[in-house]
Design a protein around this motif. Structure first.
Motif, PDB file in Angstrom:
ATOM      1  N   LEU B 138      39.468  28.255  45.022  1.00  0.00           N
ATOM      2  CA  LEU B 138      39.167  29.674  45.298  1.00  0.00           C
ATOM      3  C   LEU B 138      38.535  29.909  46.672  1.00  0.00           C
ATOM      4  O   LEU B 138      38.932  30.844  47.384  1.00  0.00           O
ATOM      5  CB  LEU B 138      38.268  30.262  44.203  1.00  0.00           C
ATOM      6  N   SER B 142      40.008  32.402  49.496  1.00  0.00           N
ATOM      7  CA  SER B 142      39.201  33.501  50.037  1.00  0.00           C
ATOM      8  C   SER B 142      39.118  33.429  51.549  1.00  0.00           C
ATOM      9  O   SER B 142      39.230  34.446  52.242  1.00  0.00           O
ATOM     10  CB  SER B 142      37.790  33.462  49.448  1.00  0.00           C
ATOM     11  N   LEU B 143      38.974  32.209  52.062  1.00  0.00           N
ATOM     12  CA  LEU B 143      38.866  32.011  53.518  1.00  0.00           C
ATOM     13  C   LEU B 143      40.141  32.477  54.212  1.00  0.00           C
ATOM     14  O   LEU B 143      40.087  33.213  55.217  1.00  0.00           O
ATOM     15  CB  LEU B 143      38.653  30.514  53.772  1.00  0.00           C
ATOM     16  N   GLN B 145      42.325  34.573  53.056  1.00  0.00           N
ATOM     17  CA  GLN B 145      42.424  36.026  52.875  1.00  0.00           C
ATOM     18  C   GLN B 145      41.575  36.750  53.901  1.00  0.00           C
ATOM     19  O   GLN B 145      42.020  37.733  54.505  1.00  0.00           O
ATOM     20  CB  GLN B 145      41.983  36.395  51.445  1.00  0.00           C
ATOM     21  N   ARG B 146      40.370  36.249  54.150  1.00  0.00           N
ATOM     22  CA  ARG B 146      39.487  36.899  55.126  1.00  0.00           C
ATOM     23  C   ARG B 146      40.074  36.802  56.542  1.00  0.00           C
ATOM     24  O   ARG B 146      40.001  37.746  57.326  1.00  0.00           O
ATOM     25  CB  ARG B 146      38.088  36.259  55.130  1.00  0.00           C
ATOM     26  N   GLU B 149      42.838  39.319  56.927  1.00  0.00           N
ATOM     27  CA  GLU B 149      42.264  40.662  57.123  1.00  0.00           C
ATOM     28  C   GLU B 149      41.770  40.834  58.556  1.00  0.00           C
ATOM     29  O   GLU B 149      41.932  41.895  59.163  1.00  0.00           O
ATOM     30  CB  GLU B 149      41.134  40.895  56.111  1.00  0.00           C
ATOM     31  N   LYS B 150      41.207  39.774  59.110  1.00  0.00           N
ATOM     32  CA  LYS B 150      40.732  39.840  60.512  1.00  0.00           C
ATOM     33  C   LYS B 150      41.903  40.095  61.455  1.00  0.00           C
ATOM     34  O   LYS B 150      41.781  40.840  62.431  1.00  0.00           O
ATOM     35  CB  LYS B 150      40.046  38.530  60.903  1.00  0.00           C
ATOM     36  N   PHE B 175      50.124  39.097  54.819  1.00  0.00           N
ATOM     37  CA  PHE B 175      49.164  39.872  54.032  1.00  0.00           C
ATOM     38  C   PHE B 175      49.685  40.082  52.617  1.00  0.00           C
ATOM     39  O   PHE B 175      48.969  39.894  51.634  1.00  0.00           O
ATOM     40  CB  PHE B 175      48.930  41.217  54.731  1.00  0.00           C
ATOM     41  N   MET B 178      49.683  36.935  50.547  1.00  0.00           N
ATOM     42  CA  MET B 178      48.330  36.617  50.061  1.00  0.00           C
ATOM     43  C   MET B 178      47.989  37.482  48.854  1.00  0.00           C
ATOM     44  O   MET B 178      47.346  37.034  47.904  1.00  0.00           O
ATOM     45  CB  MET B 178      47.289  36.828  51.166  1.00  0.00           C
ATOM     46  N   GLU B 179      48.419  38.750  48.880  1.00  0.00           N
ATOM     47  CA  GLU B 179      48.155  39.647  47.738  1.00  0.00           C
ATOM     48  C   GLU B 179      48.791  39.072  46.476  1.00  0.00           C
ATOM     49  O   GLU B 179      48.197  39.090  45.393  1.00  0.00           O
ATOM     50  CB  GLU B 179      48.728  41.043  48.005  1.00  0.00           C
ATOM     51  N   VAL B 182      46.851  35.933  45.304  1.00  0.00           N
ATOM     52  CA  VAL B 182      45.590  36.316  44.655  1.00  0.00           C
ATOM     53  C   VAL B 182      45.857  36.835  43.236  1.00  0.00           C
ATOM     54  O   VAL B 182      45.186  36.458  42.277  1.00  0.00           O
ATOM     55  CB  VAL B 182      44.848  37.375  45.510  1.00  0.00           C
ATOM     56  N   GLU B 183      46.850  37.678  43.106  1.00  0.00           N
ATOM     57  CA  GLU B 183      47.188  38.235  41.787  1.00  0.00           C
ATOM     58  C   GLU B 183      47.637  37.116  40.842  1.00  0.00           C
ATOM     59  O   GLU B 183      47.267  37.095  39.669  1.00  0.00           O
ATOM     60  CB  GLU B 183      48.308  39.266  41.969  1.00  0.00           C
ATOM     61  N   VAL B 185      46.790  33.921  40.952  1.00  0.00           N
ATOM     62  CA  VAL B 185      45.615  33.120  40.562  1.00  0.00           C
ATOM     63  C   VAL B 185      44.837  33.843  39.464  1.00  0.00           C
ATOM     64  O   VAL B 185      44.351  33.227  38.523  1.00  0.00           O
ATOM     65  CB  VAL B 185      44.711  32.863  41.804  1.00  0.00           C
ATOM     66  N   ASN B 186      44.742  35.144  39.578  1.00  0.00           N
ATOM     67  CA  ASN B 186      43.975  35.923  38.609  1.00  0.00           C
ATOM     68  C   ASN B 186      44.673  36.084  37.257  1.00  0.00           C
ATOM     69  O   ASN B 186      44.098  36.650  36.327  1.00  0.00           O
ATOM     70  CB  ASN B 186      43.594  37.285  39.199  1.00  0.00           C
TER      71      ASN B 186
END
Lengths: 229, 359
Positions: B138, B142-143, B145-146, B149-150, B175, B178-179, B182-183, B185-186
Motif C-alpha cells: 500500500l 500511495s507513493l 499515486q501522489r 497527482e504532482k 492517472f 492508477m485509479e 486503487v479500486e 486493491v480496495n
C-alpha cells in the motif's frame, strides 16, 4: 392526500430547516480545519488538498500533549488511521483508543476512519464508530469527494445542535427546556433573524457553560449561522 | 474453498440429505426401507428448517435438521431410540441392532460442525494473513499515486480538473490506470471481511455519474483492444447504496473488457426505474458462457475459459465479489447471453449482465 395533510401539521424540527438551507459550502471549505493523523504522510494527498484550497494539517502520531488539542475541538474534521498513530502511553489500543476517547468526550467531533485495515473483521468496530471512512490507498479525487460529502452531511446546524443537545441532556438540562431552546432557535433561523439567533445562542451558551463541549458545538452553530444567506 | 457438502457426504455415518429430495446413504447406516417407500416425505418439509429438536416421522425414522456454515443438512432415514416406539413389533425387533442412539447423532452433528468451523476460521485467518503481507504494498501504491497527482498539478490551468484536462494523454492514462489499480486493491477486503460490504451505512449516490466516471477510467484498459465504451440512458435517481456498491460496476466493466472481442463496443445503459431505482445493463461481444455453466459464474474461483482464450488471466473472484456486494444490497445480478448474434463463431455472442438497485 393524507400524507400531505399530515405533513402540514407535523412539527418542524431543526433538521427540516437545516436540510432546506443551502450553506455556502465554498466558504465552509475554506474555513474548516482538517487534521490527518497517519504515520505515513504519503497515504493522504496532502499537497493536492492544500493546493485545492483546504486547510489541512498532518500529524504522524498523537502524543500526550496533543490529546488536549484534539479534545479542544481545534480541528473540524479529523482523519484517523487505526494503526501506528498513538504510543501505548496515550492509547494502548492505538488509533481505536484515540477514536473512542474523542467520541466519548466530544460527540460533535467529526472523525473519518482512514485505514487500509478494512479486510479485518476485528477492525469493524473502529469503522462503525466514525462519521465516515476512506480506504487506503486512495486518490485525490476520491478522497476529496468523500470529505466533501461528509462536510455537507455533518457540518450542519442540525448535527451540532444534536451533539449539543445530547451533552446538555447529560448535564441535566431537561427535555422541555431543550425543546423550548430548539423551538426558539428554529423560529429565529426560519425568520432569518441572525441577530436574534446570535443572542439566543448566547443564552444557550450559559447552559452550556457547564460543558466545554456543548459550548464548542454552540460555537459551530454560530459560525454556520453567519454563513447562511 | 472447502466443499462443505462433499465433506459431509463423504464422512457422514448416517443417511443424509444435502439437497432437497435426495437422501444419500451414510458410511455406516443406509436409509431404512420405510424411508424408501415413504409417500409423506415429511423430511422434505423439514429440510432447511434447522430445528433444534429431532422430529419423529410417521414411519418411525428420526429427522435431525440443522445447518453447517449456512448449508442446510438433514440426517434422516434412520431409526433412533426416539422413534423406535413408532414401529410395529416386527419392525422393532428387526431394527433392534440398527437402532441408532440419538445422542450419537447429535454428537456427530456437533463434532462435524465444530471441525468445519475451525477449518473455515483457519482458511479465513490465512487469507487475512496473506492480505496483511499484501498490505505492505500500500505505501508504494500511495507513493506512486501522489507522484502522479504532482505531475497533474504541474500542468496549466486553475484547479485540479482544469490541469488534468490540459495534461498529455500519457499522464491522463497513467492517472486513470492508477485509479483502476486503487479500486482493484480496495476490492480485496470484500473477500475476507463479511461486514465490509455494509460498512459505513448507505448514502444516496448518483449512479449514472458513478458509472460514467468508472467508464472513463476503464477506457485506458479498453484502448489496447480498440474497444469503445458507450454509456447511454437517462437516470437522475440517487438510490441509497453502501460504499462497496461501486465494486459491482467495476467488476462488470473489467469483465466486459477482458472477455470482449477486439474492435467491439461495450454498451452500458443506466436508466431510472420504479420509485427511485436505477437499472444498469452491461452488454459486450465475446465468448458466451455455455448454458450448463451459467449457474456457477458467480461462484468463488469459477472460471470458464473459452477455447482459444487460455492465455487470458483471471482469478475467478471478480463476479464472486460482485455477488457479495449485490447480496448486501438486496439485489441480484442476472446474466444472459445471445449466442451467435453477429459472429460466425458459435461460441461468441452478446453477453448481458443486468441488475436493478433501489426502487
Amino acid at each position: 392526500m393524507f400524507s400531505k395533510i399530515k405533513s402540514l401539521f407535523a412539527r418542524k424540527t431543526l433538521q427540516d430547516v437545516s436540510v432546506g438551507y443551502s450553506y455556502n459550502y465554498a466558504e465552509i471549505k475554506k474555513r474548516i480545519r482538517i487534521l490527518v493523523i497517519d504515520d505515513n504522510v504519503e497515504h493522504f494527498p496532502l499537497e493536492s488538498f492544500r493546493r485545492d484550497g483546504y486547510a489541512v494539517d498532518h500529524w504522524a502520531k498523537v502524543n500526550s500533549e496533543d490529546i488536549a488539542k484534539l479534545e479542544r475541538g481545534d480541528f473540524d474534521v479529523i482523519l484517523l488511521d487505526i494503526k501506528g498513530v498513538a504510543d501505548k502511553a496515550v492509547s494502548p489500543k492505538d488509533g481505536f483508543g484515540v477514536l473512542k476517547l474523542l467520541k466519548t468526550r466530544n460527540p460533535a467531533q467529526i472523525v473519518i476512519a482512514f485505514s487500509g485495515q478494512s479486510f479485518k473483521l476485528s477492525s469493524n468496530e473502529f469503522w462503525e464508530l466514525t462519521d465516515g471512512y476512506i480506504e487506503k490507498p486512495t486518490t485525490f479525487i476520491e478522497c476529496r469527494e468523500k470529505i466533501d460529502e461528509i462536510i455537507k452531511n455533518k457540518i450542519t446546524i442540525s448535527f451540532f445542535w444534536g451533539a449539543a443537545r445530547k451533552i446538555l441532556a447529560e448535564k441535566g438540562v431537561s427535555d422541555s427546556e431543550l425543546g423550548v431552546m430548539e423551538k426558539q432557535l428554529l423560529k429565529s433561523i426560519e425568520g432569518n433573524r441572525k441577530v436574534d439567533t446570535v443572542a439566543l445562542l448566547g443564552k444557550i451558551s450559559k447552559f452550556a457553560e457547564a460543558s466545554f463541549y456543548a459550548a464548542k458545538a454552540i460555537d459551530k452553530i454560530y459560525s454556520l449561522i453567519l454563513l447562511l444567506p | 474453498m472447502i466443499s462443505v457438502s462433499k465433506f459431509i457426504a463423504a464422512s457422514s455415518p448416517f443417511p443424509i440429505m444435502l439437497e432437497k429430495g435426495v437422501v444419500l446413504d451414510g458410511l455406516v447406516y443406509s436409509k431404512t426401507p420405510m424411508c424408501q417407500s415413504c409417500a409423506a416425505k415429511i423430511c422434505y418439509a423439514a429440510f432447511g428448517s434447522s430445528q433444534n429438536r429431532p422430529v419423529v416421522c410417521p414411519n418411525g425414522n428420526t429427522i435431525f435438521s440443522f445447518s453447517i456454515l449456512g448449508l442446510p443438512v438433514l440426517v434422516c432415514g434412520v431409526v433412533t431410540d426416539l422413534s423406535r416406539h413408532r414401529l410395529d413389533s416386527k419392525l422393532r425387533d428387526k431394527f433392534l441392532k440398527r437402532t441408532v442412539s440419538s445422542q450419537s447423532v447429535l454428537k456427530w452433528i456437533s463434532g462435524v460442525s465444530r471441525v468445519l468451523q475451525e477449518i473455515e476460521k483457519e482458511v479465513h485467518d490465512l487469507a487475512v494473513e496473506n492480505l496483511e503481507a499484501f498490505h505492505d504494498v500500500l505505501p508504494s501504491i500511495s507513493l506512486i499515486q501522489r507522484d502522479v497527482e504532482k505531475l497533474v498539478w504541474r500542468e496549466k490551468g486553475v484547479g485540479f480538473e482544469q490541469k488534468f484536462m490540459a495534461a498529455s494523454p500519457e499522464i491522463k492514462d497513467l492517472f486513470k490506470s492508477m485509479e483502476i489499480l486503487v479500486e482493484r486493491v480496495n476490492l480485496m477486503p470484500l473477500l475476507t471481511n463479511p461486514e465490509k460490504p455494509r460498512l459505513g451505512g448507505r448514502r444516496n449516490k448518483h449512479i449514472f455519474k458513478m458509472i460514467d466516471t468508472l467508464g472513463r477510467s476503464f477506457r485506458v484498459l479498453a484502448k489496447e483492444k480498440r474497444i469503445k465504451i458507450n454509456l447511454s440512458g437517462q437516470s437522475h435517481n440517487t438510490p441509497a447504496v453502501y460504499g462497496s456498491f461501486s465494486a459491482v460496476p467495476f467488476v462488470l466493466f473489467d469483465n466486459a473488457i477482458k472477455y470482449s472481442l477486439k474492435d467491439q463496443p461495450v454498451e452500458v445503459s443506466v436508466n431510472d426505474f420504479g420509485a427511485g431505482g436505477v437499472e444498469i445493463v452491461f452488454q459486450s461481444y465475446g465468448p458466451i458462457v455455455p448454458e450448463d455453466k451459467r449457474k456457477f459464474i458467480f461462484d468463488k474461483k469459477f472460471r470458464y475459459t473459452p477455447p482459444g482464450w487460455e492465455r487470458q488471466k483471471g482469478s475467478g473472484l471478480g463476479l464472486y465479489i460482485a455477488r457479495i456486494v449485490a447480496q448486501a444490497h438486496g439485489f441480484e445480478i442476472e446474466y444472459t447471453a445471445k449466442p451467435n448474434s453477429f459472429h460466425e463463431n458459435e461460441e461468441c455472442g452478446l453477453n448481458i449482465f443486468s441488475f436493478k438497485v433501489g426502487g
